[in-house]
Design a protein around this motif. Structure first.
Motif, PDB file in Angstrom:
ATOM      1  N   ARG A 476       0.830  -1.208   0.000  1.00  0.00           N
ATOM      2  CA  ARG A 476       0.000   0.000   0.000  1.00  0.00           C
ATOM      3  C   ARG A 476       0.869   1.264   0.000  1.00  0.00           C
ATOM      4  NH1 ARG A 476      -5.082  -1.068   0.061  1.00  0.00           N
ATOM      5  NH2 ARG A 476      -5.856  -3.005   0.985  1.00  0.00           N
ATOM      6  N   GLN A 477       1.917   1.241   0.787  1.00  0.00           N
ATOM      7  CA  GLN A 477       2.812   2.403   0.796  1.00  0.00           C
ATOM      8  C   GLN A 477       3.447   2.602  -0.577  1.00  0.00           C
ATOM      9  OE1 GLN A 477       5.655   2.018   3.964  1.00  0.00           O
ATOM     10  NE2 GLN A 477       4.111   2.106   5.570  1.00  0.00           N
ATOM     11  N   TYR A 478       3.806   1.510  -1.237  1.00  0.00           N
ATOM     12  CA  TYR A 478       4.420   1.641  -2.552  1.00  0.00           C
ATOM     13  C   TYR A 478       3.434   2.236  -3.552  1.00  0.00           C
ATOM     14  CZ  TYR A 478       6.946   0.413  -6.826  1.00  0.00           C
ATOM     15  OH  TYR A 478       7.602   0.454  -8.043  1.00  0.00           O
ATOM     16  N   VAL A 479       2.195   1.764  -3.522  1.00  0.00           N
ATOM     17  CA  VAL A 479       1.180   2.329  -4.411  1.00  0.00           C
ATOM     18  C   VAL A 479       0.970   3.803  -4.086  1.00  0.00           C
ATOM     19  CG1 VAL A 479      -1.259   2.256  -5.053  1.00  0.00           C
ATOM     20  CG2 VAL A 479       0.029   0.126  -4.815  1.00  0.00           C
ATOM     21  N   SER A 480       0.926   4.126  -2.796  1.00  0.00           N
ATOM     22  CA  SER A 480       0.767   5.523  -2.389  1.00  0.00           C
ATOM     23  C   SER A 480       1.934   6.375  -2.887  1.00  0.00           C
ATOM     24  CB  SER A 480       0.661   5.608  -0.862  1.00  0.00           C
ATOM     25  OG  SER A 480       0.455   6.937  -0.440  1.00  0.00           O
ATOM     26  N   LEU A 481       3.143   5.846  -2.801  1.00  0.00           N
ATOM     27  CA  LEU A 481       4.320   6.552  -3.309  1.00  0.00           C
ATOM     28  C   LEU A 481       4.176   6.826  -4.799  1.00  0.00           C
ATOM     29  CD1 LEU A 481       7.357   7.486  -3.102  1.00  0.00           C
ATOM     30  CD2 LEU A 481       7.944   5.108  -3.611  1.00  0.00           C
ATOM     31  N   LEU A 482       3.763   5.815  -5.559  1.00  0.00           N
ATOM     32  CA  LEU A 482       3.657   5.956  -7.007  1.00  0.00           C
ATOM     33  C   LEU A 482       2.576   6.950  -7.412  1.00  0.00           C
ATOM     34  CD1 LEU A 482       3.938   2.162  -7.917  1.00  0.00           C
ATOM     35  CD2 LEU A 482       5.646   3.918  -8.426  1.00  0.00           C
ATOM     36  N   ILE A 528       1.303   2.061 -14.300  1.00  0.00           N
ATOM     37  CA  ILE A 528       1.457   0.634 -14.591  1.00  0.00           C
ATOM     38  C   ILE A 528       2.067  -0.097 -13.400  1.00  0.00           C
ATOM     39  CG2 ILE A 528       2.694  -1.034 -16.029  1.00  0.00           C
ATOM     40  CD1 ILE A 528       2.361   0.987 -18.359  1.00  0.00           C
ATOM     41  N   LYS A 529       3.072   0.523 -12.777  1.00  0.00           N
ATOM     42  CA  LYS A 529       3.676  -0.067 -11.581  1.00  0.00           C
ATOM     43  C   LYS A 529       2.643  -0.200 -10.456  1.00  0.00           C
ATOM     44  CE  LYS A 529       8.409   1.676 -12.254  1.00  0.00           C
ATOM     45  NZ  LYS A 529       9.431   2.601 -11.697  1.00  0.00           N
ATOM     46  N   ALA A 530       1.815   0.830 -10.285  1.00  0.00           N
ATOM     47  CA  ALA A 530       0.797   0.792  -9.227  1.00  0.00           C
ATOM     48  C   ALA A 530      -0.206  -0.316  -9.501  1.00  0.00           C
ATOM     49  CB  ALA A 530       0.089   2.137  -9.144  1.00  0.00           C
ATOM     50  N   ARG A 531      -0.605  -0.467 -10.751  1.00  0.00           N
ATOM     51  CA  ARG A 531      -1.534  -1.539 -11.113  1.00  0.00           C
ATOM     52  C   ARG A 531      -0.920  -2.899 -10.818  1.00  0.00           C
ATOM     53  NH1 ARG A 531      -2.923  -1.955 -17.362  1.00  0.00           N
ATOM     54  NH2 ARG A 531      -0.777  -2.707 -17.369  1.00  0.00           N
ATOM     55  N   THR A 532       0.339  -3.066 -11.168  1.00  0.00           N
ATOM     56  CA  THR A 532       1.025  -4.336 -10.899  1.00  0.00           C
ATOM     57  C   THR A 532       1.145  -4.592  -9.406  1.00  0.00           C
ATOM     58  OG1 THR A 532       2.295  -4.113 -12.944  1.00  0.00           O
ATOM     59  CG2 THR A 532       3.156  -5.623 -11.278  1.00  0.00           C
ATOM     60  N   ALA A 533       1.457  -3.545  -8.636  1.00  0.00           N
ATOM     61  CA  ALA A 533       1.635  -3.703  -7.195  1.00  0.00           C
ATOM     62  C   ALA A 533       0.336  -4.107  -6.516  1.00  0.00           C
ATOM     63  CB  ALA A 533       2.179  -2.419  -6.577  1.00  0.00           C
ATOM     64  N   ILE A 534      -0.783  -3.513  -6.929  1.00  0.00           N
ATOM     65  CA  ILE A 534      -2.046  -3.833  -6.269  1.00  0.00           C
ATOM     66  C   ILE A 534      -2.484  -5.249  -6.634  1.00  0.00           C
ATOM     67  CG2 ILE A 534      -3.821  -3.056  -7.906  1.00  0.00           C
ATOM     68  CD1 ILE A 534      -3.582  -2.180  -4.150  1.00  0.00           C
ATOM     69  N   GLY A 679      -7.325 -10.117  -9.683  1.00  0.00           N
ATOM     70  CA  GLY A 679      -6.167  -9.812 -10.528  1.00  0.00           C
ATOM     71  C   GLY A 679      -6.236 -10.607 -11.810  1.00  0.00           C
ATOM     72  N   LEU A 680      -5.879  -9.971 -12.905  1.00  0.00           N
ATOM     73  CA  LEU A 680      -6.027 -10.631 -14.201  1.00  0.00           C
ATOM     74  C   LEU A 680      -5.051 -11.775 -14.384  1.00  0.00           C
ATOM     75  CD1 LEU A 680      -6.681  -7.586 -16.525  1.00  0.00           C
ATOM     76  CD2 LEU A 680      -8.293  -9.009 -15.281  1.00  0.00           C
ATOM     77  N   GLN A 681      -3.904 -11.731 -13.694  1.00  0.00           N
ATOM     78  CA  GLN A 681      -2.931 -12.802 -13.860  1.00  0.00           C
ATOM     79  C   GLN A 681      -3.330 -14.085 -13.138  1.00  0.00           C
ATOM     80  OE1 GLN A 681       1.317 -11.704 -13.709  1.00  0.00           O
ATOM     81  NE2 GLN A 681       0.639  -9.621 -13.334  1.00  0.00           N
ATOM     82  N   LEU A 682      -4.382 -14.019 -12.337  1.00  0.00           N
ATOM     83  CA  LEU A 682      -4.808 -15.201 -11.586  1.00  0.00           C
ATOM     84  C   LEU A 682      -5.735 -16.098 -12.389  1.00  0.00           C
ATOM     85  CD1 LEU A 682      -5.457 -13.483  -8.171  1.00  0.00           C
ATOM     86  CD2 LEU A 682      -3.714 -15.182  -8.653  1.00  0.00           C
TER      87      LEU A 682
END
Length: 891
Positions: A476-482, A528-534, A679-682
């Protein structure tokens, strides 16, 4: 795996009592074959009394009298001396003497006595390696000891060694193997008389069980261990078990019970190491619970500091020193319990305690670890000291210390320590507005977590700290950072400078403050990074849900899945809601909504409560949620040719049917087909294969096991049979073995369960009802998978027509998604609450009618069935049509 346990790392962060040095060495040193002098026996007695320094002096005199000629007496006395040095934390001397013991034994002719002595020496050698965190070497030494014990038929030695090996396996994060080995040992000891070994094995089995599968069963095993120790009158074994019971209660936030358990340790007056651990843990409990409730904290501190000063300098006491310092930091900065992890670095506030003495204490622990040659304990201390400097707002020093901790952990290949220091470094860079460095550090922490997925999976979800407090915030912090707008200049807080500390000067050289890069809007790369992280967070939650690394990711290009589908990510970040819209052929669209997490949670709770009442309709609340989730996207949606909206929802939003979002004139389902996915990769997002659909139906229409009757199930089953060829297992025919046999011999593309069930926040809370039993989710996933051996086969759709999600549980939908993932199904159709029996039958009739036509997607078939119900005046309320949700593949 690295050489340090994820369990130990997480536990010590919270002041728990997974003692790194708790390997069974022996109640006393092995008996010398023929004592050359009375000094050997005198040393044994001193050792048994816990007077390790006096025992060491006595044996040192004895070894001088024995001379340099190789003999069993000399070899065993060297082993004794190594053991005493080990207890005193003098690892270099311990290693020297155990090496000399093994060299002496190699010079003697083969004999059972020599082999036995070699086993004892290797056992001490393994204990030494374990105490220093060198787990691979420890396991090798214990395995060598096991071979020696087996060769001479020493069953007790073999059993002790089995316990030691299990502890190493647990410390390596190989918890399944550790649990199996401990269970085998306990089975072997079950018929034996009570003994310290029996108490210890029960305790270790209880510890690993409480951390990996069941807090209740773990507690039962620990209480059984305590009963064995009490029957022996063994105060040390009792104290060691009370210590673990305290940790269990602390994990669960049962503060009073934890405090009492640690008090029981102290009342038993055990050895100094256990006393120190109990005092540190008890102090931690008081500071986490509420320091204001404990006016005797100053007295506790004095008692604890005296005990720490008297403790031998070994790894366990160093961890105690460091954990005590961490408690003081928390006490200085967080005077009340329950504070959550912030989603961005916070400016320092005035500390309630002076920080310089705490820093001095940490520095001393670090220097002792250096002297003992223990890099992981040194890294742990450096990391905590870095945290302290961050609390003080002295970012360059915090950065340097944390980087040193990270370097040591990486050199030891200890990913379970690495991710913590990468995470801390990311926060420190963020505070200094060094965006690229912060980004790299967070990415590194998440990558390290990916390598630990199996270890994290085995952490008991009852211990909420394990995921919600220690893992989830990183994502969550990483997404918030992005997704956080970046200011144009550095505005660093000066913090509260620590007093100059001479012992810190070599550890904390001055570093220039890095300048912030130019501000920039949220870029597509960051989106894109935020989408991947979530999506990665959703995977981590599923792994944690199942307590097994059973998630296989598909190689899916999110931007090439379905050009007619818009993927909406809703991400709750404390004070705001981030909404992303992803669609093939378009850049990611991003909006930030000023909606605090608690406001959303309360609104969803109100909506859920009212939707389950067919006589109430929370349209005002539904419009408010529409304004937060959809209105920011409306202009963009209007420009796009979309037929389906697929939600990757967050928190409590996962338990709300998006079909009910209301714009004042229409529900969202009247505009779009809808689906949920973690998640789409699942999932494998492919349309229904070109084949004749077949259904296996299993259901219970009669009242069973305390659950009410579902009489409309009979009509529901008949309607499905009229649309699609079906194999039916109804009422007393619905038994696990019969359904399993059917799926293995005649797999169906659709599996339909018309029976009561519940999806909860853990696998243990998730089940469906059979005629005379319950099938829990792990067993159900295996049953479903058993029918699809070939990789190109899959269940197209799982249907649960009478299940419901646990009230107020934002992880419940994970069960729906997780079951599909684990069983290999492409999608799941289920209800978020138990629906009117008649309405369910009508919905299912319409759904299968549309599905069997072969021209509509699953999501559109669900939508059309819902619209059909809405047109019936008696069923127009969302209570009847809204809870049907499609999870997974919508095509």
């Amino acid at each position: 795996m690295g050489s340090h346990s994820a369990l130990i790392t997480l536990a010590t962060l919270l002041g728990l009592s997974l003692a790194p040095g708790s390997i069974v060495t022996a109640a006393a040193p092995p008996t010398v074959t023929t004592p050359a002098t009375p000094l050997l026996s005198q040393g044994n007695q001193l050792y048994q009394a816990g007077q390790y320094a006096a025992a060491l002096d006595t044996w040192t005199q004895a070894i001088a009298q024995l001379g340099d000629s190789p003999s069993l007496d000399r070899a065993q006395t060297l082993t004794h001396i190594a053991l005493a040095h080990l207890q005193l934390g003098q690892w270099v001397s311990a290693q020297d003497h155990i090496d000399r013991s093994l060299q002496t034994l190699e010079q003697l002719p083969p004999s059972p006595q020599r082999t036995f002595s070699q086993g004892k020496a290797h056992n001490v050698q393994g204990s030494l390696w374990y105490s220093q965190g060198h787990l691979d070497q420890a396991l090798e030494a214990f395995q060598a000891a096991s071979l020696a014990y087996t060769a001479v038929g020493d069953r007790l030695g073999q059993q002790q060694n089995q316990l030691n090996q299990a502890k190493v396996l647990q410390s390596q994060g190989r918890n399944i193997l550790a649990q199996a080995q401990l269970q085998a040992l306990q089975d072997d000891l079950a018929s034996s008389p009570n003994s310290p070994l029996k108490a210890a094995s029960l305790r270790e089995l209880g510890t690993v069980v409480r951390l990996t599968s069941s807090a209740d069963r773990g507690q039962a095993l620990l209480e059984e261990s305590l009963a064995v120790a009490q029957s022996l009158g063994d105060s040390n074994e009792q104290a060691a078990t009370w210590l673990q019971l305290g940790s269990l209660h602390q994990d669960l936030g049962q503060w009073d019970a934890a405090h009492s358990a640690y008090g029981a340790v102290l009342a038993l007056n055990p050895n100094p190491t256990l006393q120190v651990q109990a005092l540190v843990n008890q102090f931690r409990v008081k500071t986490r619970q509420n320091p204001g409730l404990w006016p005797d904290l100053p007295r506790d501190r004095q008692r604890l500091e005296t005990a720490l000063a008297q403790a031998p300098p070994n790894r366990t006491s160093l961890y105690a020193h460091i954990n005590y310092a961490q408690s003081l930091v928390d006490l200085a900065t967080e005077p009340t319990a329950g504070s959550s992890v912030s989603l961005s670095p916070q400016p320092p506030s005035s500390p309630a305690l002076p920080l310089a003495p705490i820093a001095e204490q940490l520095a001393q622990a670090i220097q002792t670890a250096q002297a003992l040659g223990d890099p992981l304990t040194e890294a742990y201390g450096l990391g905590k000291l870095g945290h302290l400097y961050a609390v003080a707002g002295q970012w360059p020093e915090a950065q340097r210390l944390t980087q040193n901790a990270l370097n040591l952990a990486q050199a030891a290949n200890a990913a379970e320590s690495v991710y913590q220091w990468q995470w801390q470094l990311g926060r420190i860079y963020w505070a200094q507005q060094q965006w690229d460095n912060a980004d790299r550090s967070y990415q590194g922490a998440i990558a390290s977590l990916e390598t630990l997925r199996g270890d994290l999976a085995s952490l008991n979800p009852d211990a909420r700290f394990s995921f919600r407090e220690e893992i989830e915030p990183i994502y969550r912090q990483y997404v918030s950072l992005l997704l956080t707008p970046r200011p144009s200049s550095v505005s660093q807080s000066p913090g509260f400078p620590l007093s100059p500390i001479s012992s810190l000067k070599s550890l904390v050289p001055s570093l220039p403050l890095a300048q912030s890069p130019r501000p920039s809007p949220v870029t597509q790369a960051n989106l894109i990074k935020a989408r991947t992280a979530i999506e990665s967070l959703q995977v981590a939650e599923l792994v944690n849900f199942f307590q097994a690394d059973c998630v296989t990711l598909k190689s899916v290009d999110v931007d090439q899945v379905d050009p007619k589908a818009g993927i909406i990510y809703t991400i709750m970040l404390g004070d705001r809601l981030e909404v992303l819209l992803s669609q093939p052929g378009y850049p990611i669209y991003h909006q930030t909504v000023a909606a605090a997490h608690n406001r959303i949670e309360n609104l969803v709770k109100t909506i859920r409560l009212n939707l389950k009442d067919p006589f109430g309709l929370p349209k005002r609340e539904l419009q408010a949620l529409y304004r937060w989730l959809i209105e920011p996207l409306e202009a963009e949606l209007a420009q796009r040719d979309l037929e389906t909206l697929v939600f990757v929802s967050d928190g409590s939003l996962r338990n709300l049917p998006m079909a009910v979002l209301y714009d004042g004139e229409q529900y969202l389902v009247e505009k779009y087909a809808l689906a949920l996915t973690p998640g789409l990769q699942l999932f494998d997002p492919k349309p229904l294969v070109d084949q004749t659909l077949g259904v296996t139906i299993a259901g219970v229409s009669e009242a069973r096991q305390g659950f009410s009757a579902l009489p409309a199930v009979l009509t529901e089953v008949a309607d499905i049979q009229s649309n699609i060829p079906s194999q039916v297992f109804l009422n007393d025919k619905f038994q696990k073995t019969l359904v399993s046999s059917q799926l293995q011999t005649q797999p169906s593309s659709v599996v339909h369960f018309a029976t009561h069930g519940q999806f909860g926040s853990t696998a243990e809370d998730t089940f469906i009802l059979t005629w005379d039993d319950k099938i829990y989710i792990n067993e159900l996933s295996e049953l479903l998978r058993s029918g699809f051996i070939q990789e190109d086969q899959a269940i197209e759709l799982l249907v649960f027509s009478a299940c419901e999600t646990a009230e107020g549980d934002d992880r419940a939908v994970l069960g729906l998604a997780g079951l599909a993932v684990r069983s290999g199904a492409r999608s799941t159709l289920a209800t978020l609450w138990q629906v009117d029996d008649r309405a369910t039958g009508i919905f299912m009739d319409h759904f299968y009618t549309y599905l069997s036509q072969g021209t509509l997607t699953k999501a559109e078939a669900v939508r059309q069935a819902q619209l059909s119900l809405m047109q019936d005046q008696d069923l127009a309320h969302p209570f009847y049509w809204a809870p049907f949700v499609l999870v997974g593949n919508w095509l």
